[in-house]
Scaffold this motif. Structure first.
Motif, mmCIF file in Angstrom:
data_model
loop_
_atom_site.group_PDB
_atom_site.id
_atom_site.type_symbol
_atom_site.label_atom_id
_atom_site.label_comp_id
_atom_site.label_asym_id
_atom_site.label_seq_id
_atom_site.Cartn_x
_atom_site.Cartn_y
_atom_site.Cartn_z
ATOM 1 N N ALA A 69 0.797 -1.272 -0.108
ATOM 2 C CA ALA A 69 0.091 0.016 0.118
ATOM 3 C C ALA A 69 0.857 1.213 0.137
ATOM 4 O O ALA A 69 1.960 1.225 0.758
ATOM 5 N N PRO A 70 0.566 2.213 -0.864
ATOM 6 C CA PRO A 70 1.346 3.278 -0.941
ATOM 7 C C PRO A 70 1.547 4.114 0.525
ATOM 8 O O PRO A 70 0.729 3.864 1.179
ATOM 9 N N ARG A 71 2.713 4.578 0.817
ATOM 10 C CA ARG A 71 3.157 5.400 1.970
ATOM 11 C C ARG A 71 3.816 6.504 1.555
ATOM 12 O O ARG A 71 4.393 6.690 0.675
ATOM 13 N N ALA A 72 4.016 7.442 2.770
ATOM 14 C CA ALA A 72 4.665 8.823 2.430
ATOM 15 C C ALA A 72 5.998 8.644 2.563
ATOM 16 O O ALA A 72 6.561 9.546 1.989
ATOM 17 N N SER A 73 6.219 7.851 3.536
ATOM 18 C CA SER A 73 7.875 7.895 3.950
ATOM 19 C C SER A 73 8.081 6.497 4.522
ATOM 20 O O SER A 73 7.273 5.591 4.611
ATOM 21 N N PHE A 74 9.467 6.146 4.689
ATOM 22 C CA PHE A 74 9.900 5.051 5.485
ATOM 23 C C PHE A 74 9.306 4.578 6.652
ATOM 24 O O PHE A 74 8.801 3.459 6.890
ATOM 25 N N LEU A 75 9.456 5.297 7.680
ATOM 26 C CA LEU A 75 8.871 5.399 9.123
ATOM 27 C C LEU A 75 8.124 6.681 9.426
ATOM 28 O O LEU A 75 8.544 7.880 8.929
ATOM 29 N N ALA A 76 7.194 6.367 10.264
ATOM 30 C CA ALA A 76 6.427 7.618 10.787
ATOM 31 C C ALA A 76 7.507 8.298 11.960
ATOM 32 O O ALA A 76 8.022 7.643 12.609
ATOM 33 N N PRO A 77 7.619 9.651 11.796
ATOM 34 C CA PRO A 77 8.680 10.435 12.488
ATOM 35 C C PRO A 77 8.254 10.043 14.057
ATOM 36 O O PRO A 77 7.261 9.876 14.373
ATOM 37 N N ILE A 78 9.221 9.842 14.632
ATOM 38 C CA ILE A 78 9.178 9.686 16.186
ATOM 39 C C ILE A 78 9.142 11.214 16.761
ATOM 40 O O ILE A 78 9.659 12.030 16.264
ATOM 41 N N PRO A 79 8.401 11.160 18.013
ATOM 42 C CA PRO A 79 8.168 12.577 18.622
ATOM 43 C C PRO A 79 9.617 13.335 18.950
ATOM 44 O O PRO A 79 9.552 14.701 19.064
ATOM 45 N N GLU A 80 10.638 12.527 19.147
ATOM 46 C CA GLU A 80 11.741 13.210 19.429
ATOM 47 C C GLU A 80 12.343 13.976 18.343
ATOM 48 O O GLU A 80 12.995 15.184 18.729
ATOM 49 N N LEU A 81 12.083 13.861 17.282
ATOM 50 C CA LEU A 81 12.296 14.627 16.066
ATOM 51 C C LEU A 81 11.756 16.201 16.176
ATOM 52 O O LEU A 81 12.417 17.177 15.902
ATOM 53 N N ALA A 82 10.483 16.052 16.510
ATOM 54 C CA ALA A 82 9.648 17.541 16.711
ATOM 55 C C ALA A 82 10.315 18.108 18.183
ATOM 56 O O ALA A 82 10.639 19.461 18.233
ATOM 57 N N ILE A 83 10.639 17.427 18.994
ATOM 58 C CA ILE A 83 11.122 17.978 20.276
ATOM 59 C C ILE A 83 12.496 18.521 19.942
ATOM 60 O O ILE A 83 12.655 19.858 20.514
ATOM 61 N N ALA A 84 13.214 18.032 19.172
ATOM 62 C CA ALA A 84 14.766 18.372 19.022
ATOM 63 C C ALA A 84 14.470 19.782 18.148
ATOM 64 O O ALA A 84 15.254 20.728 18.441
ATOM 65 N N ALA A 85 13.730 19.627 17.067
ATOM 66 C CA ALA A 85 13.595 20.843 16.272
ATOM 67 C C ALA A 85 12.995 22.155 16.894
ATOM 68 O O ALA A 85 13.382 23.244 17.060
ATOM 69 N N ASP A 86 12.145 21.767 18.121
ATOM 70 C CA ASP A 86 11.391 22.662 19.039
ATOM 71 C C ASP A 86 12.556 23.542 20.007
ATOM 72 O O ASP A 86 12.703 24.575 20.168
ATOM 73 N N GLN A 87 13.361 22.315 20.433
ATOM 74 C CA GLN A 87 14.428 22.764 21.427
ATOM 75 C C GLN A 87 15.602 23.957 20.527
ATOM 76 O O GLN A 87 15.943 24.937 21.232
ATOM 77 N N LEU A 88 15.919 23.523 19.262
ATOM 78 C CA LEU A 88 16.659 24.034 18.233
ATOM 79 C C LEU A 88 16.172 25.534 18.079
ATOM 80 O O LEU A 88 16.785 26.428 17.692
ATOM 81 N N ASP A 89 14.880 25.456 17.725
ATOM 82 C CA ASP A 89 14.069 26.871 17.504
ATOM 83 C C ASP A 89 14.140 27.855 18.980
ATOM 84 O O ASP A 89 14.564 28.992 18.632
ATOM 85 N N LEU B 122 19.909 34.808 19.597
ATOM 86 C CA LEU B 122 19.562 36.003 19.090
ATOM 87 C C LEU B 122 19.479 37.120 20.068
ATOM 88 O O LEU B 122 19.479 38.316 19.960
ATOM 89 N N ARG B 123 18.867 36.637 21.415
ATOM 90 C CA ARG B 123 18.875 37.733 22.457
ATOM 91 C C ARG B 123 20.027 37.611 23.282
ATOM 92 O O ARG B 123 20.317 38.388 24.165
ATOM 93 N N GLY B 124 21.067 37.007 22.545
ATOM 94 C CA GLY B 124 22.509 37.239 23.475
ATOM 95 C C GLY B 124 22.594 36.124 24.560
ATOM 96 O O GLY B 124 23.479 36.274 25.413
ATOM 97 N N ASP B 125 21.737 35.244 24.953
ATOM 98 C CA ASP B 125 21.516 34.157 25.888
ATOM 99 C C ASP B 125 22.440 33.084 25.539
ATOM 100 O O ASP B 125 21.691 32.013 25.521
ATOM 101 N N LEU B 126 23.551 32.844 25.522
ATOM 102 C CA LEU B 126 24.285 31.718 24.926
ATOM 103 C C LEU B 126 24.312 30.540 25.836
ATOM 104 O O LEU B 126 24.291 29.406 25.286
ATOM 105 N N GLU B 127 24.266 30.788 27.092
ATOM 106 C CA GLU B 127 24.309 29.685 27.926
ATOM 107 C C GLU B 127 23.040 28.636 27.865
ATOM 108 O O GLU B 127 22.928 27.733 27.857
ATOM 109 N N THR B 128 21.854 29.471 27.778
ATOM 110 C CA THR B 128 20.505 28.897 27.626
ATOM 111 C C THR B 128 20.796 27.973 26.302
ATOM 112 O O THR B 128 20.253 26.799 26.122
ATOM 113 N N ALA B 129 21.159 28.708 25.114
ATOM 114 C CA ALA B 129 21.103 27.970 23.763
ATOM 115 C C ALA B 129 22.019 26.943 23.856
ATOM 116 O O ALA B 129 21.712 25.893 23.391
#
Ligand SMILES: [Zn+2]
Length: 213
Positions: free
Chosen positions: A10-30, A37-44
């Protein structure tokens, strides 16, 4: 002997459904980009460190290094374009590439995860070389979040099968979807054509805003 049923293909969109940690990592990097950008390098720095999650390596390995037929699922297709020997993979120029990433909302058009501008990764690496480790070799010594979220351009009809660099044949992709498909066509891996789903374009910018400082 196992049989491959219609369901299996059956046709599929991708090899695997993404795991939640991928979105968590993107959010943390955001959040890390905002902190820079606000100069808080230790938080970054702390955010970048915490997105180096082993589960991301496991996910990537299942797609890129694995051999499970239910994930890889390559099949011969009658009349598929032949493999062309000796063609070198070529990519469009930087400006054309950027237009495609922006068109696609900096998301993998296959699995839908948020991807990162390579120049933004390099900017973070110059600020936080110990935490990002973008220059580390082998690649598995990098902070894995950057390995799985790094943007790439994928030829829908692979270059080695006659595909060209027209924007209509190129989509933004994550590394797992890109390297998992290799030189196979969509039909050979049983993928839906991602161009039939409209790209999701919102405030996610692949962290491009780091380059406008
Ligand atoms: Zn993907």
């Amino acid at each position: 002997m196992s049989t491959l049923t219609d369901d299996f293909w059956a046709p599929r969109a991708s090899f695997l459904a993404p795991i939640p940690e991928l979105a968590i990592a993107a959010d943390q990097l955001d959040q890390a980009a905002d902190a820079v950008l606000r100069g808080d390098l230790e938080t970054a720095r702390a955010l970048i460190k915490s997105c180096d999650m082993p589960s991301l390596s496991t996910y990537r390995a299942l797609i890129v290094e694995g051999e499970k037929p239910e994930i890889q699922r390559y099949r011969p297709v009658p009349n598929a374009p032949e493999r062309q020997r000796g063609t070198k993979a070529r990519m469009p120029g930087k400006r054309a590439a950027l237009e495609i990433f922006r068109r696609d909302g900096w998301r993998c058009r296959f699995c839908g995860i948020c991807v990162l501008s390579l120049d933004a990764i390099k900017a973070l690496d110059s600020l936080f070389p110990e935490e990002v480790r973008w220059r580390a070799r082998p690649y598995r010594n990098r902070n894995v979040a950057f390995n799985v979220l790094a943007s790439s351009l994928d030829h829908i009809l692979p270059h080695s099968r006659g595909g060209d660099n027209d924007p209509s044949n190129l989509v933004a992709a994550c590394g797992s979807c890109q390297f998992g498909r290799m030189q196979y066509t969509l039909e050979e891996v049983g993928f839906l054509d991602p161009r039939l789903r409209p790209p999701v374009v919102d405030r996610w910018d692949g962290l491009e805003r780091l380059l406008r400082k």
